[in-house]
Design a protein around this motif. Structure first.
Motif, PDB file in Angstrom:
ATOM      1  N   UNK A 122       0.575   0.594   8.048  1.00 37.12           N
ATOM      2  CA  UNK A 122       1.826   1.246   7.653  1.00 37.12           C
ATOM      3  C   UNK A 122       2.430   0.563   6.428  1.00 37.12           C
ATOM      4  N   UNK A 123       2.378  -0.762   6.399  1.00 37.52           N
ATOM      5  CA  UNK A 123       2.901  -1.506   5.256  1.00 37.52           C
ATOM      6  C   UNK A 123       2.144  -1.132   3.985  1.00 37.52           C
ATOM      7  N   UNK A 124       0.831  -1.020   4.092  1.00 39.67           N
ATOM      8  CA  UNK A 124       0.036  -0.626   2.929  1.00 39.67           C
ATOM      9  C   UNK A 124       0.423   0.776   2.464  1.00 39.67           C
ATOM     10  N   UNK A 125       0.619   1.698   3.420  1.00 38.09           N
ATOM     11  CA  UNK A 125       0.979   3.072   3.063  1.00 38.09           C
ATOM     12  C   UNK A 125       2.323   3.114   2.342  1.00 38.09           C
ATOM     13  N   UNK A 126       3.262   2.281   2.774  1.00 40.46           N
ATOM     14  CA  UNK A 126       4.580   2.242   2.131  1.00 40.46           C
ATOM     15  C   UNK A 126       4.447   1.701   0.710  1.00 40.46           C
ATOM     16  N   UNK A 127       3.713   0.621   0.536  1.00 37.86           N
ATOM     17  CA  UNK A 127       3.566   0.031  -0.799  1.00 37.86           C
ATOM     18  C   UNK A 127       2.717   0.903  -1.718  1.00 37.86           C
TER      19      UNK A 127
ATOM     20  N   UNK B 117       7.833 -12.646  19.197  1.00 46.22           N
ATOM     21  CA  UNK B 117       8.769 -13.272  18.268  1.00 46.22           C
ATOM     22  C   UNK B 117       8.144 -13.361  16.874  1.00 46.22           C
ATOM     23  N   UNK B 118       6.920 -13.854  16.800  1.00 46.43           N
ATOM     24  CA  UNK B 118       6.242 -14.011  15.511  1.00 46.43           C
ATOM     25  C   UNK B 118       5.978 -12.656  14.863  1.00 46.43           C
ATOM     26  N   UNK B 119       5.583 -11.687  15.685  1.00 42.46           N
ATOM     27  CA  UNK B 119       5.317 -10.342  15.169  1.00 42.46           C
ATOM     28  C   UNK B 119       6.592  -9.718  14.613  1.00 42.46           C
ATOM     29  N   UNK B 120       7.697  -9.887  15.337  1.00 41.27           N
ATOM     30  CA  UNK B 120       8.971  -9.331  14.867  1.00 41.27           C
ATOM     31  C   UNK B 120       9.409  -9.950  13.555  1.00 41.27           C
ATOM     32  N   UNK B 121       9.253 -11.269  13.428  1.00 35.91           N
ATOM     33  CA  UNK B 121       9.643 -11.950  12.186  1.00 35.91           C
ATOM     34  C   UNK B 121       8.774 -11.494  11.016  1.00 35.91           C
ATOM     35  N   UNK B 122       7.459 -11.401  11.248  1.00 35.72           N
ATOM     36  CA  UNK B 122       6.557 -10.962  10.184  1.00 35.72           C
ATOM     37  C   UNK B 122       6.827  -9.514   9.797  1.00 35.72           C
ATOM     38  N   UNK B 123       7.129  -8.682  10.802  1.00 35.95           N
ATOM     39  CA  UNK B 123       7.419  -7.271  10.541  1.00 35.95           C
ATOM     40  C   UNK B 123       8.687  -7.135   9.704  1.00 35.95           C
ATOM     41  N   UNK B 124       9.704  -7.915  10.037  1.00 32.10           N
ATOM     42  CA  UNK B 124      10.949  -7.881   9.270  1.00 32.10           C
ATOM     43  C   UNK B 124      10.720  -8.373   7.846  1.00 32.10           C
ATOM     44  N   UNK B 125      10.062  -9.524   7.726  1.00 29.95           N
ATOM     45  CA  UNK B 125       9.828 -10.109   6.398  1.00 29.95           C
ATOM     46  C   UNK B 125       8.996  -9.176   5.519  1.00 29.95           C
ATOM     47  N   UNK B 126       7.915  -8.640   6.076  1.00 29.02           N
ATOM     48  CA  UNK B 126       6.996  -7.820   5.278  1.00 29.02           C
ATOM     49  C   UNK B 126       7.667  -6.565   4.750  1.00 29.02           C
ATOM     50  N   UNK B 127       8.693  -6.067   5.465  1.00 32.64           N
ATOM     51  CA  UNK B 127       9.342  -4.826   5.058  1.00 32.64           C
ATOM     52  C   UNK B 127      10.617  -5.011   4.274  1.00 32.64           C
ATOM     53  N   UNK B 128      10.945  -6.232   3.876  1.00 33.26           N
ATOM     54  CA  UNK B 128      12.183  -6.454   3.128  1.00 33.26           C
ATOM     55  C   UNK B 128      12.087  -5.823   1.738  1.00 33.26           C
ATOM     56  N   UNK B 129      12.980  -4.895   1.406  1.00 30.74           N
ATOM     57  CA  UNK B 129      12.956  -4.330   0.039  1.00 30.74           C
ATOM     58  C   UNK B 129      13.281  -5.374  -1.020  1.00 30.74           C
ATOM     59  N   UNK B 130      13.945  -6.455  -0.633  1.00 30.69           N
ATOM     60  CA  UNK B 130      14.242  -7.541  -1.565  1.00 30.69           C
ATOM     61  C   UNK B 130      12.968  -8.149  -2.141  1.00 30.69           C
TER      62      UNK B 130
ATOM     63  N   UNK C 186      14.495   1.604   3.639  1.00 27.46           N
ATOM     64  CA  UNK C 186      14.935   1.296   2.272  1.00 27.46           C
ATOM     65  C   UNK C 186      13.735   0.894   1.421  1.00 27.46           C
ATOM     66  N   UNK C 187      12.805   0.136   2.009  1.00 26.04           N
ATOM     67  CA  UNK C 187      11.596  -0.242   1.272  1.00 26.04           C
ATOM     68  C   UNK C 187      10.828   0.994   0.825  1.00 26.04           C
ATOM     69  N   UNK C 188      10.684   1.977   1.703  1.00 24.21           N
ATOM     70  CA  UNK C 188       9.996   3.218   1.326  1.00 24.21           C
ATOM     71  C   UNK C 188      10.720   3.915   0.192  1.00 24.21           C
ATOM     72  N   UNK C 189      12.055   3.931   0.257  1.00 23.53           N
ATOM     73  CA  UNK C 189      12.837   4.520  -0.829  1.00 23.53           C
ATOM     74  C   UNK C 189      12.591   3.783  -2.142  1.00 23.53           C
ATOM     75  N   UNK C 190      12.535   2.455  -2.068  1.00 23.11           N
ATOM     76  CA  UNK C 190      12.343   1.636  -3.261  1.00 23.11           C
ATOM     77  C   UNK C 190      10.949   1.842  -3.847  1.00 23.11           C
ATOM     78  N   UNK C 191       9.917   1.768  -3.005  1.00 28.85           N
ATOM     79  CA  UNK C 191       8.549   1.922  -3.522  1.00 28.85           C
ATOM     80  C   UNK C 191       8.322   3.327  -4.074  1.00 28.85           C
ATOM     81  N   UNK C 192       8.933   4.340  -3.435  1.00 26.25           N
ATOM     82  CA  UNK C 192       8.801   5.708  -3.946  1.00 26.25           C
ATOM     83  C   UNK C 192       9.449   5.829  -5.316  1.00 26.25           C
TER      84      UNK C 192
END
Length: 656
Positions: A18-23, A123-136, A398-404
């Motif tokens: 999903x992350x790859x598809x967004x980017x 916990x680790x999965x949630x943190x990585x999921x949050x970090x990977x999707x940050x539009x920042x 927001x990341x999807x909006x930004x990459x689009x």
């Protein structure tokens, strides 16, 4: 593999896909200012020798960043039309980093909390999921040259994974554990540093991890090996603090390049760091983009004091919670974030604001936030988890909006130019894309009408930026050029003469010089009416008195240009004087020597040509550019041959 383990693995794979598809939405994006400046050498790679020159000829940082450049060299074919493939690799690096941070987070949680493996995974999965999707963090992958940041992070994380994994070795052999920890950490740090210099901060991230380690994880926690590990990491921190301190740099002298002092920058950056956190917790799409050169260069004393006090309060609270045994995680988050910004967001005279500086520093906040969710009392746990899930979904949306947006270059450029009217980079990028592909030589009347409309629109964009940024000389020069193209010659002359009054405060000297070269071409072609080289020389003289234009490579170019303009005006002595000034600014600039030789050959002053060559020999020993001793020898041999042929010709004439 158990059913639950299979489910966790499947979720991780789906998240990565999903992350790859967004980017992927951003792969059709444009190239930006630093992309061209740092990667233009890709077009010159034709064999192994030219590839080595590109890899080891980097100038983006003091170490040259050869590892990152080597990764670009592998994609040299097709530059600059292959931007999509460059961004594809950037995205793969981001995916790898997200995966490795998930592993690192899992190990950190196991070191700090007595959680079962399944819960530690979530916990680790949630943190990585949050970090990977940050539009920042989107700009790190969607600006081609920022692969340097992503690649440095990759090696840093690998070093930290090895460092953290090695804690398990202490139970059987503390010395072996120490050796493995620092060997793996050192290797990761070195590889990261030669991708980007901020990789040197890797040991400080290890120091933040050290705050998480439970004493019961280690056998004999008072053993000298454990004390040595902590002391070494503290020494690494001390080295950076001394390097950044007033002991090593003048805090109060104003930088000729930036226009502010180290102390002023430190005050501004205290506020900038809170702005970064605001962009994390309130991710509005308008906050994210490649252009931040309009960030205010001053900050009032109250805002700076409040920001500094808030950081001190966060640090003290984190230390208190840690020492009282309540929680290590606030201290971990504060240290990780501060350590990650130590080089680029303190006293080193870089630009003030860039999103990619948060790439690794923001992970500590994400991991601590995820731990906080699972630490909520059971009665509120579901609400906390649900709120966290909504927060993650918001970031990804927001990341999807930004990459689009990034994937639509012209639309994005116009939006950024409108949202940041004081950004000269934003408007320059918009103008470049708006007019890319336009053929000025087409004679079709309909095409000329459309082209004129585009010029009118472009000029309106430039004027909007000038209104918000009167001192943006590079934008003013572009506006003069478009006034000429629209045949508004009186307006162009008035604009040029008005620009002289802003020369003393001109910024972005490289862009200004590029604009001057372009304007000279228009004047040469007679496309600016009676606007002449005299008007251009008046501006050049005013700029040459500005501090920013006294930087060697800038003054060399501006004097080179002045020499060319003087020659256009038929003033040979003035031309030669400007060339001597260019030579004094940079004796190893090959184009300056070539210009002097061209003049000498044209006027049959071959002895002057030899003197110009000989003056360069003392400077080429330390030169890393195109001018080397071998090049000078070759040029000199050619001049001597000309002299010999001239002498032979003269003798033959006398014999006849």
């Amino acid at each position: 593999m158990s059913n639950m383990a299979g489910v966790r693995f499947l979720l991780a794979v789906l998240a990565i896909a999903l992350l790859f598809a967004v980017y992927k939405q951003g792969f059709s994006g444009a190239l930006y200012y630093d992309d061209y400046g740092n990667l233009e050498g890709l077009s010159k790679i034709v064999d192994l020798h030219s590839a080595k020159q590109f890899v080891f000829g980097g100038f983006a940082g003091p170490l040259g960043r050869p590892i990152a450049l080597a990764s670009f060299a592998l994609q040299a074919s097709g530059w600059p039309e292959n931007s999509a493939s460059l961004l594809f690799v950037n995205a793969l690096i981001h995916l790898a980093n997200a995966t490795l941070l998930g592993l690192l987070g899992y190990m950190c949680v196991r070191l700090s909390l007595s959680l079962p493996r399944g819960k530690a995974f979530w916990v680790a999965f949630g943190a990585a999921l949050l970090w990977a999707g940050l539009p920042l963090l989107a700009s790190t992958s969607l600006i081609a040259i920022q692969r340097m940041t992503g690649l440095a992070a990759l090696f840093s994380i690998l070093g930290l994974v090895g460092f953290t994994w090695s804690y398990r070795l202490y139970a059987s052999s503390p010395v072996r554990g120490l050796f493995c920890q620092f060997s793996l950490l050192g290797l990761g740090t070195l590889l990261a540093m030669f991708s980007k210099e901020s990789g040197a901060l890797t040991p400080l991230f290890a120091l933040a991890i050290e705050t998480l380690v439970r004493r019961d994880v280690l056998r004999s926690p008072g053993h000298w090996v454990h004390k040595l590990r902590f002391v070494v990491l503290l020494l690494a921190l001390a080295v950076f603090l001394i390097y950044l301190s007033p002991l090593m740099r003048d805090y109060f002298s104003v930088s000729d390049v930036r226009g502010y002092s180290a102390w002023e920058r430190l005050q501004i950056e205290q506020v900038v760091l809170w702005d970064y956190l605001r962009a994390l917790f309130v991710p509005m799409p308008s906050l994210f983009g490649p252009f931040h050169d309009d960030y205010p260069r001053t900050v009032d004393s109250l805002s700076s004091a409040v920001a500094a006090f808030a950081w001190l309060l966060a640090l003290v609270l984190g230390v208190w919670l840690h020492l009282s045994g309540r929680s290590r995680w606030l201290l971990f988050a504060v240290l990780w974030f501060m350590f990650g910004h130590l080089l680029e967001s303190t006293t080193i005279q870089l630009e003030l604001y860039f999103e990619h500086r948060n790439y690794l520093p923001m992970y500590g906040v994400c991991l601590a936030l995820t731990v906080a969710v699972v630490s909520v009392p059971m009665v509120y746990r579901r609400v906390a988890v649900f709120s966290f899930a909504l927060f993650v979904l918001l970031q990804w949306a927001v990341l999807l909006s930004v990459t689009s947006m990034w994937g639509q270059p012209i639309k994005a450029a116009n939006v950024w130019a409108a949202e940041k009217p004081a950004s000269s980079r934003a408007v320059t990028h918009a103008v470049f894309l708006e007019l890319s592909g336009a053929d000025e030589n087409v004679a079709d009347l309909n095409y000329q009408y459309i082209r004129r409309q585009r010029y009118e629109y472009t000029l309106s964009l430039l004027d909007r930026t000038i209104e918000h940024c009167p001192g943006c000389v590079s934008v003013r020069l572009q506006a003069i050029g478009y006034a000429c193209k629209l045949n508004r010659f009186d307006e162009a002359k008035a604009r040029l003469r008005g620009t002289v009054s802003f020369a003393a405060g001109a910024e972005k000297p490289r862009s200004v010089v590029d604009g001057l070269f372009g304007l000279r071409e228009l004047i040469q072609e007679g496309r600016c009416g009676d606007l002449s080289g005299n008007d251009l020389l008046a501006l050049i003289e005013a700029l040459s008195d500005s501090q920013l234009f006294k930087i060697n490579h800038i003054s060399t170019r501006i004097y080179f240009l002045a020499a060319a303009v003087a020659e256009d005006l038929g003033r040979a002595s003035e031309r030669d004087a400007y060339l001597l000034k260019a030579e004094a600014s940079s004796p190893v600039a090959l184009p300056v020597l070539q210009y002097q030789l061209k003049v000498a050959m044209a006027t049959n002053q071959l002895e002057q040509a030899l003197k110009a060559i000989d003056r360069r020999y003392p400077f080429v020993a330390d030169s890393k550019g195109a001018m080397t001793k071998a090049v000078l020898d070759e040029i000199k041999a050619g001049v001597l041959e000309e002299i010999a042929q001239g002498s032979t010709g003269g003798t033959q004439e006398r014999d006849e």
